[in-house]
Design a protein around this motif. Sequence first.
Motif, short mmCIF file in Angstrom:
data_model
loop_
_atom_site.label_atom_id
_atom_site.label_comp_id
_atom_site.label_asym_id
_atom_site.label_seq_id
_atom_site.Cartn_x
_atom_site.Cartn_y
_atom_site.Cartn_z
N PRO A 106 57.02 51.45 42.82
CA PRO A 106 56.28 50.23 42.49
C PRO A 106 57.23 49.13 42.03
CG PRO A 106 55.91 51.94 40.83
CD PRO A 106 56.64 52.58 41.96
N ILE A 107 56.94 47.91 42.46
CA ILE A 107 57.82 46.78 42.20
C ILE A 107 57.00 45.64 41.61
CG2 ILE A 107 59.42 45.09 43.18
CD1 ILE A 107 59.77 47.10 45.55
N GLU A 122 54.67 38.28 54.91
CA GLU A 122 55.63 39.31 55.30
C GLU A 122 55.85 40.31 54.17
OE1 GLU A 122 60.14 39.88 57.11
OE2 GLU A 122 59.17 37.90 57.20
N MET A 123 55.85 39.83 52.94
CA MET A 123 56.01 40.72 51.80
C MET A 123 54.83 41.67 51.68
SD MET A 123 57.66 37.83 49.27
CE MET A 123 57.89 38.79 47.77
N ALA A 124 53.63 41.16 51.90
CA ALA A 124 52.44 42.02 51.88
C ALA A 124 52.50 43.03 53.01
CB ALA A 124 51.18 41.16 51.99
N ALA A 125 52.98 42.62 54.18
CA ALA A 125 53.10 43.54 55.31
C ALA A 125 54.11 44.64 55.02
CB ALA A 125 53.49 42.77 56.56
N LEU A 126 55.20 44.31 54.34
CA LEU A 126 56.19 45.32 53.95
C LEU A 126 55.57 46.34 53.00
CD1 LEU A 126 59.33 43.08 53.37
CD2 LEU A 126 59.15 44.93 55.03
N ALA A 127 54.81 45.86 52.03
CA ALA A 127 54.17 46.77 51.08
C ALA A 127 53.23 47.72 51.80
CB ALA A 127 53.42 45.97 50.02
N SER A 133 53.21 49.88 46.28
CA SER A 133 52.47 48.88 45.53
C SER A 133 53.41 47.81 44.98
CB SER A 133 51.71 49.52 44.36
OG SER A 133 50.73 50.41 44.83
N ILE A 134 53.01 46.54 45.13
CA ILE A 134 53.74 45.44 44.52
C ILE A 134 52.75 44.59 43.72
CG2 ILE A 134 55.56 45.39 46.26
CD1 ILE A 134 54.18 43.04 47.60
N MET A 135 53.27 43.93 42.70
CA MET A 135 52.43 43.11 41.84
C MET A 135 53.24 41.90 41.42
SD MET A 135 50.90 44.12 38.07
CE MET A 135 50.56 42.84 36.84
N SER A 136 52.59 40.76 41.30
CA SER A 136 53.25 39.55 40.83
C SER A 136 52.29 38.77 39.95
CB SER A 136 53.70 38.68 42.00
OG SER A 136 54.41 37.54 41.56
N SER A 137 52.83 38.13 38.91
CA SER A 137 51.98 37.35 38.03
C SER A 137 52.80 36.51 37.08
CB SER A 137 51.07 38.27 37.20
OG SER A 137 50.30 37.51 36.29
N SER A 138 52.27 35.36 36.73
CA SER A 138 52.74 34.63 35.55
C SER A 138 52.16 35.30 34.32
CB SER A 138 52.26 33.18 35.62
OG SER A 138 52.30 32.58 34.34
N GLU A 272 44.95 41.75 42.42
CA GLU A 272 44.92 42.08 43.84
C GLU A 272 45.96 41.25 44.59
OE1 GLU A 272 43.28 44.44 45.36
OE2 GLU A 272 42.24 45.08 43.53
N LEU A 273 46.62 41.89 45.53
CA LEU A 273 47.62 41.18 46.32
C LEU A 273 46.99 40.04 47.11
CD1 LEU A 273 50.57 41.03 47.09
CD2 LEU A 273 50.16 42.77 48.85
N SER A 274 45.74 40.19 47.51
CA SER A 274 45.05 39.11 48.23
C SER A 274 44.96 37.85 47.37
CB SER A 274 43.65 39.56 48.65
OG SER A 274 42.88 39.93 47.52
N GLU A 275 44.80 38.02 46.05
CA GLU A 275 44.75 36.86 45.16
C GLU A 275 46.12 36.21 45.05
OE1 GLU A 275 43.80 35.88 40.48
OE2 GLU A 275 42.46 37.24 41.57
N THR A 276 47.16 37.02 44.97
CA THR A 276 48.52 36.48 44.92
C THR A 276 48.81 35.66 46.18
OG1 THR A 276 49.31 38.29 43.53
CG2 THR A 276 50.97 37.07 44.77
#
Length: 304
Positions: A106-107, A122-127, A133-138, A272-276
């Motif tokens: 997980p990253i 492309e990042m979502a496709a790699l995941a 699983s990848i996650m990003s947030s402020s 959710e990655l879709s929200e990112t």
Amino acid sequence: MKDLNIGMVGLDTSHASVFTRLLNDPDGEHHVRGGKVIKAFPGGSPDFELSVSRIGRITEEVRSHGVEIVDTLEEAAEGTDAVLLESVDGSTHLEQLRRLIVYGKPIFIDKPFCLSSSDAEEMAALAAAYSTSIMSSSALRFSEGLRRVLSRQDKGAIIGADCFGPMDMIAGQGYFWYGIHAVEMIFSILGEGAEAVNAKWNNDHDFIVGQWRDGRIGTVRGYRSGSQQFGALVHFEQGTEYVNVAADTKPFYASLLEEIICFFQDGSPGIELSETLEIIRFIESAGASRVSGERVHMNRIHGK
């Protein structure tokens, strides 16, 4: 659950030293349990002054918490349970993810996730391709004050929001540099479903108006002079609540790290990655509107 061994990539942002201190110092105020940074790769962007000028100092700060400084991105991932991708330059994240994703760990990718919707896709496709699983947030979306207001059950549905905060602009980064914080707050309040964006600006201020498919409107006010405070007005059917981030008793970085550790433990991101991906498209569309002065429909970015 066992404490996790965490690798870190990118020691050119203050987040790297703050996160390491919160995780690695058990006696520190607001210590976050569940994991420890054991290895870190400095990285850096040689053509980006805000990376080059900070990497030496931050590397030493991270080292002072017992972290092994390694020579390659791959070494930071090997022998760890999860990775914190902290590189301050969002344009580097896609290439770094290509090299990290193969480890199947997980990253967490610090803000900004990237600087374009094409990179984000492309990042979502790699995941998906590597079942990782990848996650990003402020961190701002995890402010105690914001969470408290969003937990209200006595004022009906949320019908709109106005968020504000400092918004310095850096060449080549646009709203992704600092505007992403208030945009993340808007999405934590209103959720997915934005369809159009209009941005206005002058030397001291930017004002972004987003319209959601259900008719709700969310605004982001950014300023480069005066107050440096983040906050929001959340409009409910039965009243408006003020979010004062400065009044939080726990730092939002600690709240974010708690979410990250939960994500690392169970592989389920709190966002959710879709929200990112929609956030990236929203910021990209706002940048296009800033240039053209026109309202931009988000589905027109890259033919979406």
